[in-house]
Design a protein around this motif. Structure first.
Motif, short mmCIF file in Angstrom:
data_model
loop_
_atom_site.label_atom_id
_atom_site.label_comp_id
_atom_site.label_asym_id
_atom_site.label_seq_id
_atom_site.Cartn_x
_atom_site.Cartn_y
_atom_site.Cartn_z
N PHE A 61 86.94 60.91 1.23
CA PHE A 61 86.80 59.81 2.18
C PHE A 61 87.58 60.10 3.46
N GLY A 62 88.77 60.66 3.34
CA GLY A 62 89.56 61.00 4.52
C GLY A 62 88.88 62.05 5.37
N ILE A 63 88.28 63.04 4.75
CA ILE A 63 87.54 64.06 5.51
C ILE A 63 86.33 63.42 6.19
N TRP A 64 85.64 62.56 5.47
CA TRP A 64 84.47 61.89 6.04
C TRP A 64 84.86 61.06 7.25
N VAL A 65 85.95 60.32 7.16
CA VAL A 65 86.41 59.49 8.29
C VAL A 65 86.77 60.38 9.47
N ALA A 66 87.45 61.50 9.22
CA ALA A 66 87.84 62.40 10.30
C ALA A 66 86.64 63.03 10.97
N VAL A 67 85.63 63.37 10.21
CA VAL A 67 84.44 64.01 10.79
C VAL A 67 83.62 63.00 11.58
N THR A 68 83.46 61.79 11.06
CA THR A 68 82.64 60.79 11.75
C THR A 68 83.36 60.19 12.95
#
Length: 70
Positions: A61-68
């Motif tokens: 989830f943290g990676i997803w938030v950083a990418v988006t």
């Protein structure tokens, strides 16, 4: 020491394996935990697995938030 290295490999006696096996004592049987504690081990295993899955989900989830975000 160098003479020993130059002398080549040593030969074991013919019945070396049988002599060694005769000297080995029979290993004791493993001690199993009492059945009353077995459920506690399973509970710890499941709890660790749940914690690991939540850590992995938080990481993803943290990676997803950083990418988006950017």
């Amino acid at each position: 020491m160098e003479k020993l290295l130059e002398s080549g490999p040593l030969k074991a006696p013919e019945n070396f394996a049988q002599q060694v096996m005769q000297r080995i004592d029979e290993l004791p049987l493993p001690i199993h935990p009492p059945p009353s504690l077995e459920w506690l081990q399973w509970l710890a295993l499941v709890g660790g697995a749940v914690l690991g899955v939540t850590q992995l989900a938080g990481f993803v989830f943290g990676i997803w938030v950083a990418v988006t975000a950017g």
